[in-house]
Design a protein around this motif. Sequence first.
Motif, PDB file in Angstrom:
ATOM      1  N   PHE A 224       0.829  -1.206   0.000  1.00  0.00           N
ATOM      2  CA  PHE A 224       0.000   0.000   0.000  1.00  0.00           C
ATOM      3  C   PHE A 224       0.865   1.259   0.000  1.00  0.00           C
ATOM      4  CE2 PHE A 224      -1.439   3.175   3.150  1.00  0.00           C
ATOM      5  CZ  PHE A 224      -2.437   3.771   2.418  1.00  0.00           C
ATOM      6  N   GLU A 225       1.940   1.215   0.813  1.00  0.00           N
ATOM      7  CA  GLU A 225       2.795   2.386   0.950  1.00  0.00           C
ATOM      8  C   GLU A 225       3.706   2.587  -0.252  1.00  0.00           C
ATOM      9  OE1 GLU A 225       4.740   1.381   4.528  1.00  0.00           O
ATOM     10  OE2 GLU A 225       3.198   2.253   5.788  1.00  0.00           O
ATOM     11  N   GLN A 226       3.919   1.502  -0.985  1.00  0.00           N
ATOM     12  CA  GLN A 226       4.868   1.624  -2.090  1.00  0.00           C
ATOM     13  C   GLN A 226       4.240   2.262  -3.318  1.00  0.00           C
ATOM     14  OE1 GLN A 226       6.599  -2.248  -2.408  1.00  0.00           O
ATOM     15  NE2 GLN A 226       8.117  -1.778  -0.870  1.00  0.00           N
ATOM     16  N   GLN A 227       2.898   2.341  -3.315  1.00  0.00           N
ATOM     17  CA  GLN A 227       2.247   2.977  -4.460  1.00  0.00           C
ATOM     18  C   GLN A 227       2.221   4.472  -4.198  1.00  0.00           C
ATOM     19  OE1 GLN A 227      -1.426   0.902  -4.663  1.00  0.00           O
ATOM     20  NE2 GLN A 227      -0.450  -1.005  -5.305  1.00  0.00           N
ATOM     21  N   TYR A 228       3.214   5.142  -4.719  1.00  0.00           N
ATOM     22  CA  TYR A 228       3.427   6.547  -4.389  1.00  0.00           C
ATOM     23  C   TYR A 228       2.234   7.410  -4.787  1.00  0.00           C
ATOM     24  CZ  TYR A 228       5.181  11.221  -4.194  1.00  0.00           C
ATOM     25  OH  TYR A 228       5.310  12.536  -3.918  1.00  0.00           O
ATOM     26  N   ALA A 229       1.690   7.155  -5.990  1.00  0.00           N
ATOM     27  CA  ALA A 229       0.585   7.985  -6.485  1.00  0.00           C
ATOM     28  C   ALA A 229      -0.572   7.983  -5.478  1.00  0.00           C
ATOM     29  CB  ALA A 229       0.118   7.458  -7.827  1.00  0.00           C
ATOM     30  N   VAL A 231      -0.368   7.307  -2.175  1.00  0.00           N
ATOM     31  CA  VAL A 231       0.063   7.999  -0.947  1.00  0.00           C
ATOM     32  C   VAL A 231      -0.021   9.515  -1.146  1.00  0.00           C
ATOM     33  CG1 VAL A 231       2.037   8.433   0.575  1.00  0.00           C
ATOM     34  CG2 VAL A 231       1.585   6.122  -0.213  1.00  0.00           C
ATOM     35  N   ALA A 232       0.518   9.970  -2.290  1.00  0.00           N
ATOM     36  CA  ALA A 232       0.542  11.416  -2.558  1.00  0.00           C
ATOM     37  C   ALA A 232      -0.872  11.961  -2.696  1.00  0.00           C
ATOM     38  CB  ALA A 232       1.358  11.699  -3.818  1.00  0.00           C
ATOM     39  N   THR A 235      -2.478  12.195   0.725  1.00  0.00           N
ATOM     40  CA  THR A 235      -1.919  13.319   1.491  1.00  0.00           C
ATOM     41  C   THR A 235      -2.466  14.641   0.963  1.00  0.00           C
ATOM     42  OG1 THR A 235       0.074  12.021   1.782  1.00  0.00           O
ATOM     43  CG2 THR A 235       0.227  14.354   2.312  1.00  0.00           C
ATOM     44  N   ARG A 236      -2.507  14.766  -0.373  1.00  0.00           N
ATOM     45  CA  ARG A 236      -3.029  16.006  -0.965  1.00  0.00           C
ATOM     46  C   ARG A 236      -4.478  16.239  -0.525  1.00  0.00           C
ATOM     47  NH1 ARG A 236      -1.352  14.336  -6.015  1.00  0.00           N
ATOM     48  NH2 ARG A 236       0.809  14.844  -6.355  1.00  0.00           N
ATOM     49  N   TYR A 237      -5.270  15.182  -0.521  1.00  0.00           N
ATOM     50  CA  TYR A 237      -6.676  15.294  -0.123  1.00  0.00           C
ATOM     51  C   TYR A 237      -6.783  15.768   1.320  1.00  0.00           C
ATOM     52  CZ  TYR A 237     -11.217  13.787   1.572  1.00  0.00           C
ATOM     53  OH  TYR A 237     -12.448  13.751   2.182  1.00  0.00           O
TER      54      TYR A 237
END
Lengths: 252, 180
Positions: A224-229, A231-232, A235-237
């Motif tokens: 889950f954490e390795q999918q950067y898109a 995660v980003a 975080t943006r939301y």
Amino acid sequence: MLSQIIWWSSIALEILLLVRAIRGRLGAHFPVFYGYIIFVLSQSFFRFYFYQWDPHLYSPVYWITEFLGVVAGGAVMFEICRVALTPYPGTARLARNLLAFGFVLACTNAAVAASNDPHRWIATCVNLERDVRIVQAVTILALVALFLLYAIPFGKNLRGILIGYGLFVGLSVIQLAFVAVMGNMTSKFLAYLHPVSYALALCVWVGHLWAYRPNPEPQRAFAFEQQYARVAAATRYRLRAARGYLEKAVHP
Amino acid sequence: MGISIAVLAAILLFSAIVVWVKSTLAEQVRASAWSESLGAKDETAGGCPPEFVTQIFAKKDREFVSALSSPQLRKLFEQERKSVALFWVQQTSAQIRVIIRQHLQASRGSRDLELAAEAGILLRYGGLQFLCSVLFVSIALAGPQGLQGLAVRADALAQRIREAQLGFHAAKEAGRIHGV
């Protein structure tokens, strides 16, 4: 007399560092760093040979070995990134790009400065080294900021290598800046600052590299954490939501 | 010029190294605390309850206290309200810090880390922290009464952040259970 003491103590510290590396099998973990120490140690004897037996060649030999040392120092920085950031491939890519940019910038700067006045290349070496060291200092600064930001865990050995090299580069930058303006002979303090800064770095290295201390293992990364898109985007939301309410609070 | 740039670069480098060394030495303590906070409740979640936050910025309480014609009581009331409102801003700022810390922890292991996206997120984080500082100063200078409607929004903000964090933890737990 003092310069002799500094010179011999630096050599003693380098030998001690290498002995500890052999005993603790540290060389296998940090081959580039110990290669750098061997290079500096052999450089000292090489320079000493020319100083004693062929003094008119001492100056070009000094500056050529000095710049080779700067390049070898750059390689040490690459090794720090390689060892520290192996479990963090994305951050490692950022750091490599940063280092490569700094390295290219330093080389371009050196090439431009040398081509400006090729006949006085040796005479402009102090300015050249100062500029290259400034680029190196800024690159180390950016790397430290990156390590700090992402809370990259560092073991004692690797931390020591970075502290020692950072200390040496920082003090070299100050010394070279003053020497470039005032000249080396105007102040004994400035003449001693460069070898003293290296001896200090050696003390830090001996203290931190006495025995092998592995880098702390990072917590297991999840898919889950390795999918950067993802995660980003998450975080943006969350930041956008926070900003929306804060802005409304300021302008109700 | 050369000297000033060189000295500035060296000072910045030494300062960064000192900060970094302090941070890495504190890392072990922080790492255990952090994993505990991830596993258990959020470190900032136990702040003001929603209905309590709604009351902090309400005008009617102030009007009621003013009607009592007791300057001492009114002063005490304003002091209390201000400190609670300031606490709320600090709590919100801490929640934003938690969001960014979680993001950095999660993204540092990503293979496809994007510099532009990271810079954008960090800029947004900086902006939000700035906004919190502005809010903090505004409340400290003028008091919370001028900021109507804040309570409802504050409640929603805290709720949203809590939900997002719960979602984050749920996804993390799901990853842990499935062993990915």
